[in-house]
Enzyme design. Structure first.
Site, PDB file in Angstrom:
ATOM      1  N   LYS A 240      54.231 -21.137 -15.044  1.00  0.00           N
ATOM      2  CA  LYS A 240      53.300 -22.197 -14.619  1.00  0.00           C
ATOM      3  C   LYS A 240      53.192 -23.266 -15.711  1.00  0.00           C
ATOM      4  CE  LYS A 240      48.453 -23.279 -14.136  1.00  0.00           C
ATOM      5  NZ  LYS A 240      47.055 -22.895 -14.139  1.00  0.00           N
TER       6      LYS A 240
ATOM      7  N   LYS B  24      48.008 -28.159 -24.997  1.00  0.00           N
ATOM      8  CA  LYS B  24      48.251 -26.817 -24.459  1.00  0.00           C
ATOM      9  C   LYS B  24      49.684 -26.678 -23.926  1.00  0.00           C
ATOM     10  CE  LYS B  24      47.493 -23.047 -21.826  1.00  0.00           C
ATOM     11  NZ  LYS B  24      47.089 -21.738 -22.187  1.00  0.00           N
TER      12      LYS B  24
HETATM   13  P1  NAD Z   1      42.149 -16.214 -11.485  1.00  0.00           P
HETATM   14  O1  NAD Z   1      42.976 -16.493 -10.270  1.00  0.00           O
HETATM   15  O2  NAD Z   1      41.885 -14.805 -11.889  1.00  0.00           O
HETATM   16  O3  NAD Z   1      40.710 -16.933 -11.334  1.00  0.00           O
HETATM   17  C1  NAD Z   1      40.506 -18.156 -10.686  1.00  0.00           C
HETATM   18  C2  NAD Z   1      39.234 -18.020  -9.858  1.00  0.00           C
HETATM   19  O4  NAD Z   1      38.936 -19.290  -9.255  1.00  0.00           O
HETATM   20  C3  NAD Z   1      39.375 -17.005  -8.707  1.00  0.00           C
HETATM   21  O5  NAD Z   1      38.352 -16.020  -8.821  1.00  0.00           O
HETATM   22  C4  NAD Z   1      39.196 -17.853  -7.450  1.00  0.00           C
HETATM   23  O6  NAD Z   1      38.530 -17.174  -6.390  1.00  0.00           O
HETATM   24  C5  NAD Z   1      38.369 -19.009  -7.975  1.00  0.00           C
HETATM   25  N1  NAD Z   1      38.436 -20.223  -7.162  1.00  0.00           N
HETATM   26  C6  NAD Z   1      39.531 -20.847  -6.656  1.00  0.00           C
HETATM   27  N2  NAD Z   1      39.159 -21.944  -5.963  1.00  0.00           N
HETATM   28  C7  NAD Z   1      37.805 -22.012  -6.044  1.00  0.00           C
HETATM   29  C8  NAD Z   1      36.840 -22.911  -5.537  1.00  0.00           C
HETATM   30  N3  NAD Z   1      37.181 -23.976  -4.788  1.00  0.00           N
HETATM   31  N4  NAD Z   1      35.532 -22.677  -5.804  1.00  0.00           N
HETATM   32  C9  NAD Z   1      35.183 -21.593  -6.560  1.00  0.00           C
HETATM   33  N5  NAD Z   1      36.045 -20.714  -7.062  1.00  0.00           N
HETATM   34  C10 NAD Z   1      37.342 -20.914  -6.809  1.00  0.00           C
HETATM   35  O7  NAD Z   1      42.848 -17.036 -12.678  1.00  0.00           O
HETATM   36  P2  NAD Z   1      42.630 -16.825 -14.266  1.00  0.00           P
HETATM   37  O8  NAD Z   1      43.630 -15.874 -14.787  1.00  0.00           O
HETATM   38  O9  NAD Z   1      41.165 -16.597 -14.526  1.00  0.00           O
HETATM   39  O10 NAD Z   1      43.060 -18.282 -14.790  1.00  0.00           O
HETATM   40  C11 NAD Z   1      42.193 -19.402 -14.675  1.00  0.00           C
HETATM   41  C12 NAD Z   1      42.818 -20.553 -15.424  1.00  0.00           C
HETATM   42  O11 NAD Z   1      42.996 -20.185 -16.795  1.00  0.00           O
HETATM   43  C13 NAD Z   1      44.203 -20.957 -14.919  1.00  0.00           C
HETATM   44  O12 NAD Z   1      44.307 -22.355 -14.947  1.00  0.00           O
HETATM   45  C14 NAD Z   1      45.156 -20.292 -15.903  1.00  0.00           C
HETATM   46  O13 NAD Z   1      46.396 -20.968 -16.015  1.00  0.00           O
HETATM   47  C15 NAD Z   1      44.349 -20.389 -17.192  1.00  0.00           C
HETATM   48  N6  NAD Z   1      44.693 -19.392 -18.214  1.00  0.00           N
HETATM   49  C16 NAD Z   1      44.847 -18.083 -17.866  1.00  0.00           C
HETATM   50  C17 NAD Z   1      45.169 -17.146 -18.848  1.00  0.00           C
HETATM   51  C18 NAD Z   1      45.336 -15.683 -18.489  1.00  0.00           C
HETATM   52  O14 NAD Z   1      45.814 -14.922 -19.362  1.00  0.00           O
HETATM   53  N7  NAD Z   1      44.945 -15.251 -17.301  1.00  0.00           N
HETATM   54  C19 NAD Z   1      45.333 -17.556 -20.182  1.00  0.00           C
HETATM   55  C20 NAD Z   1      45.133 -18.900 -20.515  1.00  0.00           C
HETATM   56  C21 NAD Z   1      44.815 -19.808 -19.508  1.00  0.00           C
END
Ligand code: NAD
Length: 296
Positions: free
Chosen positions: A243, A168
């Site tokens: 990131k 990735k």
């Molecule tokens: P986000 O911040 O919207 O969601 C993360 C969730 O995790 C939040 O709702 C938060 O409350 C929850 N969380 C944090 N700590 C927690 C805990 N201890 N227990 C339970 N819940 C907890 O982020 P996202 O956009 O959904 O991204 C998630 C992952 O996917 C990241 O690693 C990001 O890099 C990756 N990603 C995101 C995208 C994108 O377009 N958003 C694309 C590819 C990959």
């Protein structure tokens, strides 16, 4: 199948909903009330803690912000709380060393675990069209594959534990560097008096062609419909590209890999994000390169 899902944010919310649509019994936990309420509307069963989500399930899926969250959730709430027969699947994008460390502690306790980061954004998470890059043993991959297939269009075994994260971030470092180079090429062509559509027609069929040019052209009105045509709204946020570039730099440092182009891309995206552009699509960096960063 009973699946515990921890982390129901922008990505996890849609992914959990697709597991429900595929007929799974999903026990959902997130620290944020809004995320939990949304998951419940999508048919998940809301539980009160991450430990409860992991208890008595066949699989645990996590979609958390970064390595620190993944290490904490697995150490405190999953390993030891989930039955040892459960397959553990982390879909977050995190550093390779955290992925390997969490995978090793899961294996020490007798669990099969995979790191399975995704390519594709929120629309792909909602639509069930993500691509998963999976690190783990052949047996762990075989067990994770049907669960991941319910959330994506492609599930690829990248190698041993940590290999999914490695694939990735190497891919996204290449994407960041080719996007910057594509922006530069268009700006040079413009300075030299070329029509940008003409330059696209030539370069997209010549050796400078890349995905950044032909599928994600940073110039409005040129090439296919992209975030550039929507004032750089939506798409892949600059903050997320930054990131991933930081994760690539950390991995390059740890593995002693030479990545001067990746480092240059990281510095440029850092400067662009510092200018208050973190939520703009990453192709908007063309504005900074053109000297319009303050307006972007
Ligand atoms: P986000 O911040 O919207 O969601 C993360 C969730 O995790 C939040 O709702 C938060 O409350 C929850 N969380 C944090 N700590 C927690 C805990 N201890 N227990 C339970 N819940 C907890 O982020 P996202 O956009 O959904 O991204 C998630 C992952 O996917 C990241 O690693 C990001 O890099 C990756 N990603 C995101 C995208 C994108 O377009 N958003 C694309 C590819 C990959």
């Amino acid at each position: 199948m009973k699946i515990g899902f921890i982390g129901l944010g922008n990505m996890g919310g849609g992914m959990a909903a697709n597991l429900v649509k595929a007929g799974h019994d999903v026990r959902a936990f997130d620290l944020a009330e809004a995320a939990l309420a949304h998951a419940e509307e999508a048919g998940c069963t809301r539980v009160k803690s991450a430990r409860e989500a992991a208890a008595d399930v066949d699989a645990v899926v996590t979609m958390l912000p970064a390595g620190a969250h993944v290490r904490q959730v697995y150490a405190d709430c999953v390993i030891g709380a989930a039955p040892s027969s459960a397959i553990l699947i982390d879909c977050s994008t995190i550093d390779v060393s955290s992925a390997k460390a969490v995978g090793a502690s899961a294996a020490d306790q007798g669990y099969a675990m995979v790191d399975a980061p995704v390519s594709g954004g929120i629309a792909a998470a909602n639509g069930g069209t993500l691509t998963f890059m999976v690190g783990g043993s052949a047996d762990a991959f075989a067990r994770a594959e049907p669960i991941l297939a319910a959330m994506g269009k492609a599930v690829i075994h990248a190698g041993a534990s940590g290999a999914g994260q490695a694939a990735k971030i190497a891919n996204n470092m290449l994407l960041g560097a080719t996007m910057v180079a594509t922006c530069e090429a268009f700006l040079l062509a413009k300075k030299l008096g070329l029509d940008l559509q003409t330059f696209y027609d030539i370069s997209s069929k010549a050796s400078g062609q890349s995905w950044s040019m032909t599928s994600y052209c940073p110039v409005p009105g040129v090439g296919p419909d992209t975030p550039a045509d929507r004032d750089y709204q939506g798409g892949f946020a600059t903050a997320l590209m930054l990131k991933d570039l930081k994760l690539a730099m950390a991995a390059a440092h740890d593995s002693n890999a030479s990545v001067p182009m990746g480092a240059a891309a990281e510095a440029l995206y850092q400067a662009f994000a510092n200018g208050g552009n973190g939520s703009l699509d990453f192709s908007a960096i063309i504005r900074m390169l053109e000297g319009e960063g303050a307006r972007a």
